[in-house]
Design an enzyme around this catalytic site. Structure first.
Site, short mmCIF file in Angstrom:
data_model
loop_
_atom_site.label_atom_id
_atom_site.label_comp_id
_atom_site.label_asym_id
_atom_site.label_seq_id
_atom_site.Cartn_x
_atom_site.Cartn_y
_atom_site.Cartn_z
N ARG A 63 -8.89 -0.21 6.34
CA ARG A 63 -8.88 -1.32 5.39
C ARG A 63 -7.78 -2.33 5.73
O ARG A 63 -7.95 -3.54 5.55
CB ARG A 63 -8.68 -0.78 3.98
CG ARG A 63 -8.80 -1.83 2.88
CD ARG A 63 -8.51 -1.23 1.52
NE ARG A 63 -8.59 -2.23 0.47
CZ ARG A 63 -7.88 -2.20 -0.65
NH1 ARG A 63 -7.03 -1.20 -0.85
NH2 ARG A 63 -8.01 -3.15 -1.56
N HIS A 67 -8.10 -6.42 5.93
CA HIS A 67 -7.31 -7.34 5.11
C HIS A 67 -6.38 -8.20 5.97
O HIS A 67 -6.02 -9.31 5.56
CB HIS A 67 -6.51 -6.56 4.07
CG HIS A 67 -7.32 -6.15 2.89
ND1 HIS A 67 -7.01 -6.52 1.60
CD2 HIS A 67 -8.46 -5.41 2.78
CE1 HIS A 67 -7.91 -6.04 0.76
NE2 HIS A 67 -8.79 -5.34 1.45
N ASP A 68 -6.00 -7.71 7.13
CA ASP A 68 -5.19 -8.53 8.02
C ASP A 68 -6.04 -9.62 8.67
O ASP A 68 -5.68 -10.81 8.63
CB ASP A 68 -4.55 -7.65 9.10
CG ASP A 68 -3.56 -8.43 9.97
OD1 ASP A 68 -2.91 -9.36 9.45
OD2 ASP A 68 -3.43 -8.11 11.17
N SER A 77 0.07 -10.44 9.54
CA SER A 77 0.70 -11.10 8.39
C SER A 77 0.68 -10.22 7.14
O SER A 77 1.54 -10.35 6.27
CB SER A 77 0.04 -12.45 8.10
OG SER A 77 -1.35 -12.31 7.88
N ASN A 95 -4.34 -7.01 -2.78
CA ASN A 95 -3.68 -6.18 -1.76
C ASN A 95 -2.76 -5.11 -2.32
O ASN A 95 -2.15 -4.35 -1.56
CB ASN A 95 -2.86 -7.08 -0.81
CG ASN A 95 -3.70 -7.76 0.23
OD1 ASN A 95 -4.86 -7.40 0.45
ND2 ASN A 95 -3.14 -8.78 0.87
N HIS A 193 -16.85 1.95 3.41
CA HIS A 193 -16.69 2.45 2.04
C HIS A 193 -17.14 3.90 1.90
O HIS A 193 -17.12 4.45 0.81
CB HIS A 193 -17.50 1.57 1.06
CG HIS A 193 -16.89 0.23 0.84
ND1 HIS A 193 -17.46 -0.74 0.05
CD2 HIS A 193 -15.73 -0.32 1.30
CE1 HIS A 193 -16.71 -1.82 0.04
NE2 HIS A 193 -15.65 -1.59 0.80
#
Length: 321
Positions: A63, A67-68, A77, A95, A193
């Site tokens: 994940r 998200h990065d 980041s 996040n 998922h």
């Protein structure tokens, strides 16, 4: 498992001998072959140890890459710790439940000891996601490297770039398209998922004030017994895949067809003929899903990368130099 580990090591060695660039300019297989030959092995060792102790960290590391890469590209980041003067991506509401930061930090510490100032945090995140997929799913894939670390991390960015659990199919497709990913990539990557957990707050809209009729009644009843109608002070978690929660496999698609998935965005994959056809295919043909998943992970891992002299190579992943 010993034989599979040997095969995995052999696979990485073969890939390290390939110097050809792939995809975004500046990225290559075996990027650290001459500058830090043990780079991928160091990350793999740290990840395997962490995921063996806590399989949930494997889901967290997969994940983390997602998200990065969806926010400012795959530039690490998301790893920047928030400060009063710079609220970072980590404190964005979407996040707050991210996991795996300590695994990345441990890998970076070992890499700095072996090869100071060479391996980027962004590449560590990409390697760690691949190694987690192997540990939890038994399959691997080649990862190009050469990403540089970004110089910006803002708490305002994640909500503007990441898909949310309440998104409709059209919103999901639009969000993925903005990152150069197709509807098929979206359905394939959603298969992640099959591991990890979700807080009640992320699917409470399907339980209260009335139960979503697309939920299996028995499944809904179990969720109602777990989740209060107000998650402000009590926000339990549950496995996203109730049958094989620590195995990265195609059960997620079977759960969709059985109406036993948690998120609105999961259920929405059945609302178009095209995405439902993919769900049916992957529910039946696990091998085909694995092949497509590895390709989609490679593709996602090259979104908006910094290379060459762009950005920096951080000394510590949680802070800019």
């Amino acid at each position: 498992m010993k034989n599979s580990n040997l095969c995995y090591i052999g696979f990485l060695f073969a890939m390290s001998m390939i110097g050809a660039s792939m995809g975004q300019g500046g990225l290559a297989f075996g990027f650290y072959r001459s500058t830090c030959p043990s780079a991928e092995a160091i990350v793999r060792s740290v990840v395997f140890q962490a995921v063996s102790s806590n399989p949930g960290l494997g889901a967290g590391l997969v994940r983390l890459l997602f998200h990065d890469c969806f926010v400012r590209g795959c530039d690490g980041s998301v790893l920047i710790a928030s400060t009063p003067s710079n609220p970072s991506e980590q404190v964005s509401p979407i996040n707050l439940s991210l996991r795996g930061f300590q695994v990345i930090a441990q890998a970076k510490t070992q890499l700095e000891a072996a090869c100071p100032g060479v391996v980027s945090c962004a590449d560590i995140v990409a390697f760690a996601a691949r190694d987690s997929a192997f540990k939890l799913g038994g399959f691997s894939y080649a990862v190009v490297a050469g990403r540089r670390d970004g110089l910006v991390s803002s708490s305002a960015d994640p909500l503007n770039n990441l898909p949310q659990f309440s998104f409709t199919l059209a919103q999901l497709e639009s969000t993925f398209a903005a990152k150069g990913l197709s509807p098929q990539d979206m359905v394939v990557l959603s298969g992640a998922h099959s591991i990890g957990i979700a807080h009640c707050s992320s699917f409470i809209n399907r339980l209260y004030p009335t139960v979503d009729p697309t939920l299996d009644p028995t499944f809904a009843s179990n969720l109602l017994s777990l989740c209060p109608n107000d998650t402000t002070t009590n926000n339990p978690t549950t496995n996203q895949d109730y049958r094989t929660p620590n195995i990265l496999d195609n059960r997620y698609y079977q759960d969709i067809l059985q109406k036993r998935v948690l998120l609105t965005s999961d259920e929405d994959l059945t609302t178009s003929t095209a995405t439902l056809a993919l769900v049916n295919t992957y529910a039946t043909l696990g091998g085909q899903w694995v092949n497509q998943f590895t390709r989609a992970m490679q593709k996602m891992g090259q979104i908006g990368v910094l290379t060459g002299t762009q950005g920096e190579i951080r000394k510590v992943c949680s802070a800019f130099n």
